[in-house]
Scaffold this active site. Structure first.
Site, PDB file in Angstrom:
ATOM      1  N   GLY A 161      22.060 -10.813   9.109  1.00  0.00           N
ATOM      2  CA  GLY A 161      23.489 -11.042   9.275  1.00  0.00           C
ATOM      3  C   GLY A 161      23.829 -11.360  10.718  1.00  0.00           C
ATOM      4  N   GLY A 163      26.175 -11.243  14.471  1.00  0.00           N
ATOM      5  CA  GLY A 163      26.870 -10.320  15.360  1.00  0.00           C
ATOM      6  C   GLY A 163      25.995  -9.245  15.970  1.00  0.00           C
ATOM      7  N   CYS A 189      15.887  -8.900  10.179  1.00  0.00           N
ATOM      8  CA  CYS A 189      16.789  -9.415  11.230  1.00  0.00           C
ATOM      9  C   CYS A 189      17.828  -8.364  11.650  1.00  0.00           C
ATOM     10  CB  CYS A 189      17.429 -10.724  10.758  1.00  0.00           C
ATOM     11  SG  CYS A 189      17.857 -11.825  12.130  1.00  0.00           S
ATOM     12  N   LEU A 190      19.096  -8.513  11.262  1.00  0.00           N
ATOM     13  CA  LEU A 190      20.102  -7.517  11.625  1.00  0.00           C
ATOM     14  C   LEU A 190      19.733  -6.162  11.027  1.00  0.00           C
ATOM     15  CD1 LEU A 190      22.798  -7.020  13.083  1.00  0.00           C
ATOM     16  CD2 LEU A 190      23.977  -7.640  10.965  1.00  0.00           C
ATOM     17  N   GLN A 193      17.347  -4.470  13.293  1.00  0.00           N
ATOM     18  CA  GLN A 193      18.018  -3.886  14.455  1.00  0.00           C
ATOM     19  C   GLN A 193      18.748  -2.598  14.089  1.00  0.00           C
ATOM     20  OE1 GLN A 193      20.457  -7.219  15.599  1.00  0.00           O
ATOM     21  NE2 GLN A 193      18.666  -8.538  15.912  1.00  0.00           N
ATOM     22  N   ASN A 231      16.503 -16.677  13.699  1.00  0.00           N
ATOM     23  CA  ASN A 231      17.896 -17.038  13.980  1.00  0.00           C
ATOM     24  C   ASN A 231      18.648 -15.784  14.411  1.00  0.00           C
ATOM     25  OD1 ASN A 231      20.308 -18.442  14.144  1.00  0.00           O
ATOM     26  ND2 ASN A 231      20.750 -18.252  11.958  1.00  0.00           N
ATOM     27  N   GLY A 233      20.405 -13.506  18.052  1.00  0.00           N
ATOM     28  CA  GLY A 233      20.781 -13.468  19.460  1.00  0.00           C
ATOM     29  C   GLY A 233      20.666 -12.085  20.069  1.00  0.00           C
ATOM     30  N   PHE A 234      20.239 -11.104  19.256  1.00  0.00           N
ATOM     31  CA  PHE A 234      20.025  -9.736  19.731  1.00  0.00           C
ATOM     32  C   PHE A 234      18.585  -9.343  19.425  1.00  0.00           C
ATOM     33  CE2 PHE A 234      24.527 -10.086  19.463  1.00  0.00           C
ATOM     34  CZ  PHE A 234      25.042  -9.224  20.427  1.00  0.00           C
ATOM     35  N   HIS A 275      12.570 -14.293   9.469  1.00  0.00           N
ATOM     36  CA  HIS A 275      12.961 -14.536   8.081  1.00  0.00           C
ATOM     37  C   HIS A 275      11.781 -14.924   7.197  1.00  0.00           C
ATOM     38  CE1 HIS A 275      17.344 -14.307   8.571  1.00  0.00           C
ATOM     39  NE2 HIS A 275      17.095 -14.711   9.797  1.00  0.00           N
ATOM     40  N   GLU A 277      11.810 -15.063   4.119  1.00  0.00           N
ATOM     41  CA  GLU A 277      12.319 -15.785   2.950  1.00  0.00           C
ATOM     42  C   GLU A 277      12.666 -17.231   3.260  1.00  0.00           C
ATOM     43  OE1 GLU A 277      15.879 -15.307   5.294  1.00  0.00           O
ATOM     44  OE2 GLU A 277      14.159 -14.013   4.939  1.00  0.00           O
TER      45      GLU A 277
END
Length: 301
Positions: A161, A163, A189-190, A193, A231, A233-234, A275, A277
């Site tokens: 996701g 942000g 990914c998110l 984190q 993909n 940014g954190f 990712h 997938e």
């Protein structure tokens, strides 16, 4: 574009900047043109931009906010608008892309049941799980562990996701509860984190994020390299992760040595920053879904 290949219910970018935009399309299985796809969702695209120069500027100056304008609005007015755009650091975006109501995916007679927390989930993640005999119930970003547990799942999934993960207090608590109950957990990914934050490991906004389908990653467990789709940014704080007694780095990004994957030593929990997938590929990392199923099986046994 092909309707069968979309990854969510709408385009999630705010706009598109490109060098060349093709107004023609020739795919035999195309449902509609890219132009019509953008028009129907009222999204702006600008072309004839020197995108290599733009990328070079971002590489030197870091990821930043921007405004796309297609009329003759004065630059000073655009700068005023841009100044009002919030910084990505501390920005919670999962609520803007998550489902509003729970929904199901797959065959309800499947062998495994999965509860998935939707922080911006991609449909191909659900396809990959369904292909492995899973029936998935997808929950909104603000669902609780109790909500997810009522489905009586065999495993739990925390999605990708947009942000900053820091403001996702609810999702972090869900991860803590899943880990505390030692249920099989997989994060992408998110979600990766969020699992780090649930373990007290911090995250940070990268100077330049990882974008693209050709990022090299080393699997430290198998010793094999993977070409991955990324993909984000954190990223997860590598030093804090290395000093955590119950966490182990399983994958590293070979371009900058950032954390690309981790697992818990004492719990049935692992995650990756990229990712597996990817649709379209690469598919080097699709084995991670098999690993998740194996973790579920090992818990059952």
């Amino acid at each position: 574009m092909n309707d069968k290949e979309v990854e969510s219910d709408s385009i999630k970018i705010a706009g598109l900047v490109c060098k060349n935009f093709s107004f023609n399309y020739s795919r035999e299985d195309a449902s509609q043109s890219l132009e019509d796809y953008f028009k129907k969702q009222n999204l702006i695209c600008i072309s004839d931009v020197d995108t290599r120069a733009l990328v070079s500027y971002i590489r030197d100056n870091g990821a930043m906010n921007a405004v796309i304008c297609t009329d003759d609005t004065a630059v000073e007015v655009l700068k005023e608008q841009l100044a009002k755009v919030p910084d990505m650091k501390g920005l919670e975006l999962a609520s803007k892309v998550s489902t509003k109501e729970p929904y199901f995916f797959g065959d309800e007679t499947a062998k495994y049941k999965i509860s998935a927390l939707d922080l911006g989930i991609k449909t191909n993640i659900l396809r990959n799980l369904a292909k492995r005999d899973c029936y998935i119930k997808v929950f909104p970003y603000n669902a609780t562990f109790k909500d997810l547990a009522e489905f009586n799942p065999d495993g739990y999934f925390l999605s990708n996701g947009p942000g900053d993960p820091d403001p996702l207090f609810g999702a972090i608590q869900v991860a803590k509860d899943i880990i505390e109950n030692n249920k099989p957990l997989f994060g992408i990914c998110l979600g990766h984190q969020v699992i780090a934050l649930a373990n007290g490991v911090s995250t940070y906004k990268m100077f330049n994020g990882h974008r693209g389908i050709n990022h090299p990653v080393m699997n430290l467990v198998s010793g094999k390299g993977e070409i991955t789709s990324q993909n984000h940014g954190f990223a997860v704080n590598k030093e804090a992760l290395e000093n955590h007694p119950d966490l182990e780095i399983t994958h590293v990004h070979l371009n900058d040595q950032t954390v690309a994957g981790m697992r818990m030593k004492s719990k049935n929990c692992f995650s990756v920053q990229y990712h597996p997938e990817a649709s379209p590929g690469p598919h080097d990392s699709s084995y991670l879904f098999d690993q998740f199923i194996n973790n579920i099986e090992s818990q059952k046994n």
